[in-house]
Scaffold this motif. Structure first.
Motif, PDB file in Angstrom:
ATOM      1  N   GLU A  13     123.131  41.680  32.618  1.00 39.79           N
ATOM      2  CA  GLU A  13     122.962  40.527  33.495  1.00 39.79           C
ATOM      3  C   GLU A  13     121.494  40.297  33.851  1.00 39.79           C
ATOM      4  O   GLU A  13     120.967  39.195  33.692  1.00 39.79           O
ATOM      5  CB  GLU A  13     123.768  40.778  34.782  1.00 39.79           C
ATOM      6  CG  GLU A  13     123.741  39.646  35.784  1.00 39.79           C
ATOM      7  CD  GLU A  13     124.815  38.607  35.516  1.00 39.79           C
ATOM      8  OE1 GLU A  13     125.969  39.000  35.277  1.00 39.79           O
ATOM      9  OE2 GLU A  13     124.492  37.400  35.544  1.00 39.79           O
ATOM     10  N   GLN A  14     120.821  41.367  34.276  1.00 42.03           N
ATOM     11  CA  GLN A  14     119.479  41.175  34.807  1.00 42.03           C
ATOM     12  C   GLN A  14     118.483  40.800  33.723  1.00 42.03           C
ATOM     13  O   GLN A  14     117.677  39.873  33.890  1.00 42.03           O
ATOM     14  CB  GLN A  14     119.022  42.435  35.532  1.00 42.03           C
ATOM     15  CG  GLN A  14     117.803  42.154  36.405  1.00 42.03           C
ATOM     16  CD  GLN A  14     117.116  43.428  36.866  1.00 42.03           C
ATOM     17  OE1 GLN A  14     117.718  44.494  36.914  1.00 42.03           O
ATOM     18  NE2 GLN A  14     115.840  43.317  37.204  1.00 42.03           N
ATOM     19  N   ALA A  15     118.552  41.511  32.602  1.00 41.65           N
ATOM     20  CA  ALA A  15     117.600  41.232  31.521  1.00 41.65           C
ATOM     21  C   ALA A  15     117.753  39.793  31.046  1.00 41.65           C
ATOM     22  O   ALA A  15     116.761  39.096  30.800  1.00 41.65           O
ATOM     23  CB  ALA A  15     117.813  42.201  30.363  1.00 41.65           C
ATOM     24  N   ALA A  46     119.066  37.247  32.776  1.00 45.61           N
ATOM     25  CA  ALA A  46     118.707  36.298  33.831  1.00 45.61           C
ATOM     26  C   ALA A  46     117.194  36.082  33.866  1.00 45.61           C
ATOM     27  O   ALA A  46     116.707  34.956  33.971  1.00 45.61           O
ATOM     28  CB  ALA A  46     119.216  36.799  35.179  1.00 45.61           C
ATOM     29  N   GLU A  47     116.453  37.173  33.728  1.00 44.24           N
ATOM     30  CA  GLU A  47     114.987  37.058  33.720  1.00 44.24           C
ATOM     31  C   GLU A  47     114.515  36.248  32.521  1.00 44.24           C
ATOM     32  O   GLU A  47     113.655  35.370  32.639  1.00 44.24           O
ATOM     33  CB  GLU A  47     114.348  38.459  33.675  1.00 44.24           C
ATOM     34  CG  GLU A  47     114.376  39.171  35.011  1.00 44.24           C
ATOM     35  CD  GLU A  47     113.955  40.631  34.888  1.00 44.24           C
ATOM     36  OE1 GLU A  47     113.429  41.026  33.818  1.00 44.24           O
ATOM     37  OE2 GLU A  47     114.166  41.381  35.871  1.00 44.24           O
ATOM     38  N   GLN A  71     115.278  32.569  32.959  1.00 42.42           N
ATOM     39  CA  GLN A  71     114.327  31.933  33.876  1.00 42.42           C
ATOM     40  C   GLN A  71     112.995  31.658  33.187  1.00 42.42           C
ATOM     41  O   GLN A  71     112.388  30.604  33.359  1.00 42.42           O
ATOM     42  CB  GLN A  71     114.102  32.815  35.112  1.00 42.42           C
ATOM     43  CG  GLN A  71     115.211  32.702  36.140  1.00 42.42           C
ATOM     44  CD  GLN A  71     115.576  31.260  36.474  1.00 42.42           C
ATOM     45  OE1 GLN A  71     114.722  30.449  36.802  1.00 42.42           O
ATOM     46  NE2 GLN A  71     116.861  30.924  36.345  1.00 42.42           N
TER      47      GLN A  71
END
Lengths: 568, 401
Positions: B177-179, B181-182, B185
């Motif tokens: 998720e985090q990788a 999402a970054e 963006q």
């Protein structure tokens, strides 16, 4: 330039780094086998009297040729030695979406110092290419060719073959090129109408163009005023030579790896038989010249015989410069290099009034005529009749023009080629060599408008930059067959690329012979349709392959549902 | 750039077709380029031969060039569905040249269609089963222009429910998720048109005139993105050796409201003379015929209302030599004696500058400008010992970065 905006992206070499360290080699090595290493690093490049920063892969520009074999599995290790993220997209290869190499869509990107490994079965054959999908790295040299040899005997037989990678080099950093375009969209255009030009434009026509606040020479954003056009990394002064024995069948695999340039390809005195488009074999068609869109590939067969040498000319579509190579039967043999032809002018059809040329009583393509030739304005269709747009197109400052009559222009050879005195290629001449698999009539149609405001250098789909629709991908059900119509509401040709799939151009060919493409040119003010079988699950980039249009917002995600329901 | 033959012929074809719908049916099989009309004719003749072999009667001369101009037609626009085959002139169309795909034979209903006048009694469409034609079945016929499913048969629809909904998240399950999402963006930031700084010295000039020579500047610039920008501008003038006579700065919010126009609002501060601060509302953009125009209304902290309208036009003599006429008018709703402003047309200025763009960003120029103060404003000028009419010979540079 661009003090605030750019400070963070000016590369080391531009801040006084050593230009002599690591000048990239011109041309490329071949790498093959089941395990291939690709190392991306800062470099420098020079051609003619120009010199500037670059990105090289394995030390050369273009980067190495990936020579793969259909039916094998390949492991590609991408090492990032840059001080920024990078990526590689395998343009045209059918791969699992997570290996497709688009940061933010298929994977997170490759951090500085890291290695990304993509391992996948090679499911196809043909001519393709690879390039960075991070920022503007592609313009800096981060690209190279791919050839996949077929598992079965190749239906195209040749005595020798050459890869012809077309691209551009500018001394100016790509981020600065983009900055200039955003501040002054006609910055690089030195072919503009003036008091002293010799364009066949009447005063009334000139006033009409001015009235519309548009330009009849708005053909390419970046021109030979800054670009040196390269063939396999060699500028015109570099004397690139392809040798042949008279009478041999020579296969030329053309790849347009340019970031912003359409090329017109011709070899004066030598007809070319097109045998493959975008890596897919087509029924042979003989031409004397063809236009290659950005990211397209065309394979042609030539049989040089009579002359000792032939000049291969890759002229930019706006005719502001050319890439040059020689087909030579003996080392050093040279043929005449033709001069640049006069720049073309946009026409009524390019303004989205294709079918109206006759109505207004003027010659459509024969002369550039916005409005009535007498200047009386009797039959002036509006340039921005937004009532013609569907509701999902956003009407705002980013949309300056609406094509009043966007006709199917697949029968048009491309800007500037409709009046050349020899045979040209157009999409209607392409037929798949072998029958296509999916012959279903599409279950639905959809339309996508290509939209822009050249003055503000804004580019988008349906009037919305990617930033406005990043949570609303274009969705397809798995294995759904959809007819997609692209309508060009701009006065530029756009090479639209869908990742992960081949679509079939609706070009008048029988359903099973519609040519397969990964990138399709949508001509100014015109339209094109393709039939897509959405059978590659996952999220895929969909964008204009003019690099600067893509980063300006002409980008979307296509999401194909997974049949087992996970991930999508 | 002469003759785009295809478009020309297409336009001819449009009129031909309008006059004679049936004639348009010839075009289906020969999508060849006009310059290959001989080739197309050959193909047509081959076609005819095939059809004759199939037992279809085909009139002689069906491939004559009369049928050729339609070659470039776009069939998808033609609306064959509505055509009445019965109206075809006897024996005219070569059956082989009819574009079957557009005809939707399935819906035709033999009984309702008078095909007898087409003289194709031996051809039974119902048994040809066009709807399911695979190329193998029809190979011998080479329907080169055939398209499976005309657009009229395919509905314009949104994606079905199976296509899913919401943001594209396929990569999340693989890369986290985090990788993702970054990276998403970053992608959005990279493709949103960007934010940038632009600074232009539009007129930076030396003014030679009767009496003491002077200087003048007009600069502007912005910081922002495609739609919203912080816009600033400043202008001022003076005489060499003396302190600055007039100077002002403006800070504006500039918002794109149309393809070629921005709305602007903000404040203006005068830096010389009696201290004044103004509220500013205006516009800036590109008018038809490529006039660059700027307009603003000013309300001062003492309640005075004034306005300024400027227009200029770039006339390219060559790619780098550019003649730029410009005009500016200042209006006032009232006399403002302490500023020397007269009600009505306060001052009018016109000029012409010839610049040479060594680079787009750097262009020295020479020119002449003429300013008039009118009405009460002229009176104020005379009272101050100034000439209400001033001619300036100017040398300057225009630059931006």
């Amino acid at each position: 330039m661009g003090l605030l905006g750019l400070a963070g992206v000016v590369p080391a070499w531009a801040r006084g780094g050593d230009l002599l360290s690591g000048v990239a080699r011109k041309g490329f090595d071949e790498v093959s086998g089941s395990n291939i290493d690709l190392t991306v690093a800062r470099s420098a490049f020079s051609t003619g009297n120009k010199r500037g920063g670059a990105i090289a892969v394995n030390g050369s520009i273009p980067g190495p040729l990936l020579r793969l074999r259909e039916g094998t599995t390949v492991r590609l290790n991408v090492h990032n030695q840059l001080e920024e993220d990078t990526s590689i997209h395998w343009h045209g290869l059918l791969v699992p979406f997570q290996l497709d190499g688009v940061p933010g869509v298929s994977f997170p990107g490759i951090k500085p110092g890291e290695t990304f490994t993509a391992e996948f079965p090679v499911r196809q054959s043909g001519t393709y290419w690879w390039h960075s999908h991070s920022g503007l790295q592609e313009q800096a040299g981060h690209y190279g060719p791919i050839v996949v040899d077929p598992a079965v005997p190749d239906p195209v037989q040749a005595d020798r073959e050459y890869i012809v990678v077309l691209s551009e080099f500018s001394e100016t950093d790509p981020n600065v090129l983009y900055e200039k375009l955003k501040k002054s969209a006609d910055y690089f255009n030195y072919e503009q109408p003036t008091w002293t030009d010799d364009y066949p434009l009447s005063g009334a026509q000139r006033r009409n163009w001015a009235r519309m606040r548009m330009s009849p020479v708005d053909i390419l954003d970046i021109t030979g005023s800054t670009f040196t056009y390269l063939i396999n990394g060699h500028g015109p002064a570099d004397n690139l030579e392809f040798n042949f024995q008279p009478g041999e069948r020579v296969r030329l695999r053309f790849i347009n790896s340019g970031a912003a340039t359409y090329f017109n390809i011709r070899i004066p005195g030598l007809p070319m038989t097109v045998v493959q488009a975008d890596g897919q074999n087509v029924e042979p068609v003989e031409v004397d010249e063809f236009q290659i869109g950005i990211a397209e590939t065309y394979d042609v067969i030539v049989t040089p015989d009579n002359d000792a040498a032939y000049t291969l000319v890759a002229e930019s579509m706006d005719r502001s410069g050319m890439g040059i190579a020689t087909l030579a039967s003996a080392p050093g043999a040279r043929a005449a290099i033709p001069p640049l032809r006069d720049p073309p002018l946009l026409t009524m059809a390019d303004m989205g009034m294709g079918g109206m040329a006759g109505m207004a009583g003027m010659g459509g393509g024969s002369e550039s005529m916005p409005g009535n030739s007498s200047g009386q304005g009797a039959a002036r269709p509006g340039m921005r009749d937004t009532s013609r747009l569907p509701a999902d197109v956003e009407v705002g400052p980013g949309l300056a023009m609406v094509s009043a009559n966007p006709v199917d222009r697949t029968g048009d050879p491309g800007v500037g080629l409709s009046d050349v005195p020899h045979r040209t290629l157009d999409y209607r001449k392409l037929r798949s060599l072998t029958p296509n698999v999916d012959r279903r009539t599409p279950s639905r149609r959809m339309e996508i408008h290509l939209t822009s405001n050249m003055e503000r250098y804004m580019w988008s789909f349906d009037g919305k930059k990617f930033s406005a629709v990043s949570d609303e991908p274009i969705r397809f059900a798995y294995n759904e067959r959809v007819r997609v119509k692209l309508i060009n509401d701009t006065m530029m040709t756009h090479p639209i690329h869908l990742h992960g799939h081949f679509f079939e151009l609706v070009n008048g060919a029988p359903a099973d012979r519609q040519p397969l493409k990964h990138t399709v040119n949508v001509q100014p003010g015109g339209s094109v349709e393709f039939d897509l079988t959405a059978d590659e699950p996952g999220d895929w980039a969909f964008h204009c392959h003019i690099l600067y249009h893509m980063v300006a917002g002409m980008f979307q995600i296509v999401s194909v549902a997974n049949p087992v329901g996970e991930g999508a | 750039m002469k003759t785009a033959v295809a478009s020309l012929l297409a336009s001819v074809a449009v009129s031909t077709v309008l006059a004679s719908p049936a004639a348009a049916q010839h075009a289906g099989h020969s999508l060849a380029e006009p310059q290959q009309s001989a080739d197309a004719k050959t193909k047509c003749e081959e076609e005819v031969a095939r059809h004759r072999a199939m037992g279809h009667p085909v009139t002689d001369g069906a491939c004559e060039p009369a049928a050729q101009p339609e070659a470039a037609m776009d069939h998808s626009k033609m609306g064959h569905m509505a055509m009445d085959h019965g109206s075809m002139p006897q024996g005219r169309p070569a059956e082989g040249a009819i574009d079957h795909s557009q005809m939707n034979h399935g819906d035709m209903g033999q009984s309702e269609t008078d095909t007898s006048s087409m003289d194709n009694g031996q051809m039974d469409h119902s048994q040809m089963n066009h709807g399911q034609t695979g190329s193998q079945v029809m190979q011998g016929m080479d329907h080169s222009a055939m398209q499976m499913g005309s657009n009229a048969d395919i509905p314009l629809l949104p994606p079905p429910p199976e296509a899913g909904s919401g943001p594209a998240r396929a990569a999340v399950s693989i890369w986290g998720e985090q990788a993702m999402a970054e990276a998403r963006q970053e992608l959005i930031r990279e493709t949103n048109g960007g934010t940038r700084f632009w600074f232009q010295g539009d007129r930076f000039e030396y003014q030679a005139r009767k009496g003491a020579d002077g200087y003048f500047w007009e600069i502007q610039g912005y910081y922002g993105g495609d739609i919203d920008k912080f816009w600033f501008r400043s202008e001022g003038e003076g005489v060499f050796g003396n302190k600055v006579e007039k100077a002002e700065v403006q800070g504006l919010w500039s918002h794109a409201i149309a393809p070629f126009f921005d709305f602007q609002a903000g404040i203006r501060q005068d830096l010389t003379g009696p201290e004044r601060t103004y509220a500013v509302v205006g516009f800036q953009g590109l008018a038809p015929y490529k006039f660059e125009v700027t307009g603003a209304a000013f309300v001062s902290n003492t309640g005075d209302l004034t306005a300024r309208l400027e227009g200029e036009l770039d006339q390219k003599i060559t790619q780098r030599l550019i003649l730029q006429p410009r005009a500016e008018i200042n209006l006032s709703a009232q006399d403002v004696p302490e500023l020397g402003i007269g009600a009505g047309i306060d001052r009018f200025e016109t000029g012409i500058r010839l610049r040479y763009e060594f680079a787009r960003e750097f262009a020295p120029y020479v020119g002449i400008s003429q300013g008039w103060r009118l009405g009460r404003s002229a009176d104020f000028a005379r009272a101050a010992g100034e000439d209400p009419s001033v001619t300036n010979y100017v040398v300057g540079i225009r630059f931006w970065f």
